[in-house]
Design a protein around this motif. Structure first.
Motif, PDB file in Angstrom:
ATOM      1  N   UNK A   1      15.748  -1.506  -3.524  1.00  0.00           N
ATOM      2  CA  UNK A   1      15.689  -2.815  -3.208  1.00  0.00           C
ATOM      3  C   UNK A   1      13.911  -3.272  -3.204  1.00  0.00           C
ATOM      4  N   UNK A   2      13.493  -2.528  -2.463  1.00  0.00           N
ATOM      5  CA  UNK A   2      11.819  -2.790  -2.408  1.00  0.00           C
ATOM      6  C   UNK A   2      11.267  -2.620  -4.060  1.00  0.00           C
ATOM      7  N   UNK A   3      11.662  -1.780  -4.726  1.00  0.00           N
ATOM      8  CA  UNK A   3      11.042  -1.611  -5.976  1.00  0.00           C
ATOM      9  C   UNK A   3      11.516  -2.758  -6.767  1.00  0.00           C
ATOM     10  N   UNK A   4      12.631  -3.311  -6.894  1.00  0.00           N
ATOM     11  CA  UNK A   4      13.248  -4.297  -7.696  1.00  0.00           C
ATOM     12  C   UNK A   4      12.543  -5.602  -7.264  1.00  0.00           C
ATOM     13  N   UNK A   5      12.543  -5.852  -5.917  1.00  0.00           N
ATOM     14  CA  UNK A   5      11.860  -7.210  -5.389  1.00  0.00           C
ATOM     15  C   UNK A   5      10.241  -7.324  -5.835  1.00  0.00           C
ATOM     16  N   UNK A   6       9.469  -6.159  -5.664  1.00  0.00           N
ATOM     17  CA  UNK A   6       8.088  -6.187  -5.876  1.00  0.00           C
ATOM     18  C   UNK A   6       7.949  -6.434  -7.414  1.00  0.00           C
ATOM     19  N   UNK A   7       8.633  -5.615  -8.067  1.00  0.00           N
ATOM     20  CA  UNK A   7       8.662  -5.660  -9.735  1.00  0.00           C
ATOM     21  C   UNK A   7       8.854  -7.183 -10.161  1.00  0.00           C
ATOM     22  N   UNK A   8       9.890  -7.846  -9.712  1.00  0.00           N
ATOM     23  CA  UNK A   8      10.213  -9.329 -10.031  1.00  0.00           C
ATOM     24  C   UNK A   8       9.392 -10.293  -9.518  1.00  0.00           C
ATOM     25  N   UNK A   9       8.694  -9.857  -8.123  1.00  0.00           N
ATOM     26  CA  UNK A   9       7.824 -10.785  -7.778  1.00  0.00           C
ATOM     27  C   UNK A   9       6.435 -10.644  -8.407  1.00  0.00           C
ATOM     28  N   UNK A  10       6.300  -9.545  -9.014  1.00  0.00           N
ATOM     29  CA  UNK A  10       4.849  -9.445  -9.964  1.00  0.00           C
ATOM     30  C   UNK A  10       5.146 -10.268 -11.156  1.00  0.00           C
ATOM     31  N   UNK A  11       6.095  -9.848 -11.689  1.00  0.00           N
ATOM     32  CA  UNK A  11       6.409 -10.787 -12.979  1.00  0.00           C
ATOM     33  C   UNK A  11       6.578 -12.206 -12.832  1.00  0.00           C
ATOM     34  N   UNK A  12       7.017 -12.779 -11.678  1.00  0.00           N
ATOM     35  CA  UNK A  12       6.836 -13.943 -11.403  1.00  0.00           C
ATOM     36  C   UNK A  12       5.857 -14.824 -11.451  1.00  0.00           C
ATOM     37  N   UNK A  13       4.557 -14.038 -10.942  1.00  0.00           N
ATOM     38  CA  UNK A  13       3.419 -14.688 -11.072  1.00  0.00           C
ATOM     39  C   UNK A  13       2.878 -14.813 -12.321  1.00  0.00           C
TER      40      UNK A  13
ATOM     41  N   UNK B   1       2.978  -3.393 -10.519  1.00  0.00           N
ATOM     42  CA  UNK B   1       2.930  -2.187 -10.864  1.00  0.00           C
ATOM     43  C   UNK B   1       3.264  -1.272  -9.889  1.00  0.00           C
ATOM     44  N   UNK B   2       2.991  -1.586  -8.295  1.00  0.00           N
ATOM     45  CA  UNK B   2       3.523  -0.784  -7.071  1.00  0.00           C
ATOM     46  C   UNK B   2       4.830  -0.867  -7.290  1.00  0.00           C
ATOM     47  N   UNK B   3       5.386  -2.212  -7.303  1.00  0.00           N
ATOM     48  CA  UNK B   3       7.079  -2.126  -7.368  1.00  0.00           C
ATOM     49  C   UNK B   3       7.637  -1.300  -8.427  1.00  0.00           C
ATOM     50  N   UNK B   4       7.076  -1.235  -9.694  1.00  0.00           N
ATOM     51  CA  UNK B   4       7.502  -0.358 -10.815  1.00  0.00           C
ATOM     52  C   UNK B   4       7.616   1.246 -10.395  1.00  0.00           C
ATOM     53  N   UNK B   5       6.308   1.546  -9.568  1.00  0.00           N
ATOM     54  CA  UNK B   5       6.479   2.822  -9.313  1.00  0.00           C
ATOM     55  C   UNK B   5       7.588   3.282  -8.010  1.00  0.00           C
ATOM     56  N   UNK B   6       7.625   2.419  -7.392  1.00  0.00           N
ATOM     57  CA  UNK B   6       8.758   2.386  -6.372  1.00  0.00           C
ATOM     58  C   UNK B   6      10.111   2.712  -6.747  1.00  0.00           C
ATOM     59  N   UNK B   7      10.377   1.641  -7.915  1.00  0.00           N
ATOM     60  CA  UNK B   7      11.514   1.844  -8.531  1.00  0.00           C
ATOM     61  C   UNK B   7      11.917   2.842  -9.561  1.00  0.00           C
ATOM     62  N   UNK B   8      10.944   3.269  -9.966  1.00  0.00           N
ATOM     63  CA  UNK B   8      10.832   4.529 -10.735  1.00  0.00           C
ATOM     64  C   UNK B   8      11.106   5.823  -9.846  1.00  0.00           C
ATOM     65  N   UNK B   9      10.804   5.775  -8.709  1.00  0.00           N
ATOM     66  CA  UNK B   9      10.827   6.892  -7.768  1.00  0.00           C
ATOM     67  C   UNK B   9      12.274   6.830  -7.032  1.00  0.00           C
TER      68      UNK B   9
END
Length: 483
Positions: free
Chosen positions: A389-401, A322-330
């Motif tokens: 980069x950070x938004x995509x990575x955190x989003x994909x790490x989150x969905x990986x779990x 969720x935090x990655x999604x917010x970063x990527x949206x911004x």
């Protein structure tokens, strides 16, 4: 302070309306008032950010208005809504400056509509009542419809405006029905009270589907993508900037504030469905982007692909996602407007075309533009040191779990975005100077350079120091999941 944020653009509009634009001095005065108003509002939002207490998950700066004709108004801000407010106040002066010189007919109403749009968007991100959330969610439609219809540049702008209006209105009708049904369950539309209500899973499912349809159209997700690229292609540049940067974030905010917050069981139940739709949207939009020949349409399709990764992060059901999604949206709110300025403003103003095969060899006469365009192209692909980069990575790490297969499929978007972004950059920047451009094109003006640098600074700065955002949203996101 929240009241000031909403009222300042309205006050600026009231100052502009009495002025007659028949005289050149008045035109300059109208533009000066509009840009000054938007900058003042951004400064006020900075003070809001500085005064915000990130050590609590409660709504702050709560402001209530009773005994109004439209009912009880209550505004407030938390860690999640704070950065959508900052994005809105930051991007409005950019939108005004983007069309500062090339719209000279009905400029007064054009700028007034931009300021009113800012107030309506801020009200949406700050309102703490579900019924009024719906009102502000829909309130931008008429203004945007008129903006495309009156100030748009494409021959098919009538169709584009109608599709924007009808698609979004269709989905929002279901949201209105869901709000009525939710009120019949809980007898309240107040956000804070709704978060305490316990609704059965079966009840949540129907409500969730209705809300999701409205947000899926606004995102947009497949198969509701047909309106977005047309709206971007035929909208004035300021309209494309606002649509990409903030209006598409209505759905992102709605997923967080309503679906995850009020209907958590249904959100968990429908998670695999949403992830599947997001992957289909990502691959469809990415492949469609590669074959586009219109520059604005290409950037519009790339927006759809990036918003698909935002959806994967939001529905990962963990803090990282969720935090990655917010970063990527911004990040998308900075980079996508910059690319629209490059292709729909700078290049189009000089060449008179958006057809890629007619544009070639711009580096010959526009070296500074080519460098900045290259940097934003890399940011669009999610290069390290950028917020993307950070938004995509955190989003994909989150969905990986949650689901490694979905995460692996989502990661294909990184490769595909590199394909269509670099392909676009190479085609229009290098090669022999196009014979279709029979005049020498000028490099960036001071205004255009300031616009691009203004968008580049937060993209890189927040990519290096993401804790400026993460420290403020961490407690709100944690409370969203665990309370």
């Amino acid at each position: 302070m929240i009241t000031l944020l909403i009222l300042i653009p309205i006050i600026g509009s009231l100052m502009i309306l009495p002025l007659q634009e028949d005289y050149l001095n008045n035109k300059n005065k109208i533009k000066t008032i509009a840009i000054t108003t938007s900058i003042i509002n951004f400064i006020v939002s900075i003070f809001l950010w500085l005064e915000f207490d990130s050590n609590t998950n409660q709504y702050q700066f709560v402001t209530e208005f009773d005994y109004l004709p439209i009912g009880h108004l209550i505004f407030g801000v938390d860690g999640i809504s704070l950065y959508f407010v900052l994005l809105t106040t930051f991007i409005t002066p950019v939108a005004i400056l983007s069309n500062y010189n090339n719209i000279n007919v009905n400029i007064k109403y054009f700028l007034v509509s931009l300021l009113i749009l800012e107030s309506l968007q801020l009200a949406l991100f700050l309102i703490l009542d579900l019924l009024l959330f719906y009102v502000f969610f829909e309130s931008v439609l008429p203004l945007f419809f008129i903006k495309i219809l009156v100030y748009g540049s494409g021959e098919s702008r009538d169709r584009s405006a109608n599709l924007l209006f009808l698609y979004t209105l269709f989905g929002s009708l279901f949201m209105a029905l869901a709000i009525v049904q939710l009120y019949s369950y809980t007898y309240t539309t107040d956000f804070q009270l709704l978060s305490l209500c316990d609704i059965s899973l079966e009840g949540q499912k129907l409500l969730w589907l209705a809300f999701f349809l409205a947000f899926a159209i606004k995102t947009p997700l497949w198969p509701f993508t047909g309106w977005l690229y047309r709206a971007h292609a035929d909208s004035p540049l300021a309209g494309s900037i606002l649509l990409a940067a903030t209006i598409l974030k209505f759905a992102t905010y709605g997923y967080i504030r309503i679906l995850i917050n009020f209907l958590p069981d249904a959100t968990n139940y429908f998670g695999p469905l949403v992830q599947t739709i997001a992957i289909v949207t990502l691959i469809y939009a990415s492949l469609s982007t590669i074959i586009q020949q219109d520059t604005k349409t290409l950037i519009a399709y790339s927006s759809i692909a990036h918003m698909s990764i935002v959806i994967l992060g939001l529905f990962s059901n963990n803090i990282q996602g969720i935090e990655g999604a917010i970063l990527l949206a911004l990040a998308h709110g900075f980079v996508s407007p910059a690319l629209f300025i490059c292709v729909g403003g700078i290049i189009y103003d000089r060449t008179g075309t958006r057809v890629i095969k007619y544009i070639r060899g711009l580096v010959t006469y526009m070296p500074i533009f080519t460098i900045l365009f290259f940097i934003f192209t890399l940011c669009n692909t999610g290069i390290p040191l950028s917020l993307n980069f950070l938004g995509e990575q955190l989003s994909l790490i989150g969905i990986w779990e949650v689901n490694p297969i979905i995460s692996a499929l989502g990661a294909t978007g990184i490769v595909l975005s590199a394909c269509y972004s670099i392909f676009l950059y190479n085609r229009i920047s290098y090669g022999k100077y196009s014979p279709h451009m029979n005049k020498v094109v000028l490099d960036l003006s001071r205004r255009e350079f300031i616009l691009l640098i203004t968008l580049l600074i937060p993209t890189i700065l927040l990519g290096i120091f993401p804790n400026l955002i993460l420290d403020s949203i961490h407690l709100s996101v944690s409370s969203l999941l665990f309370n």
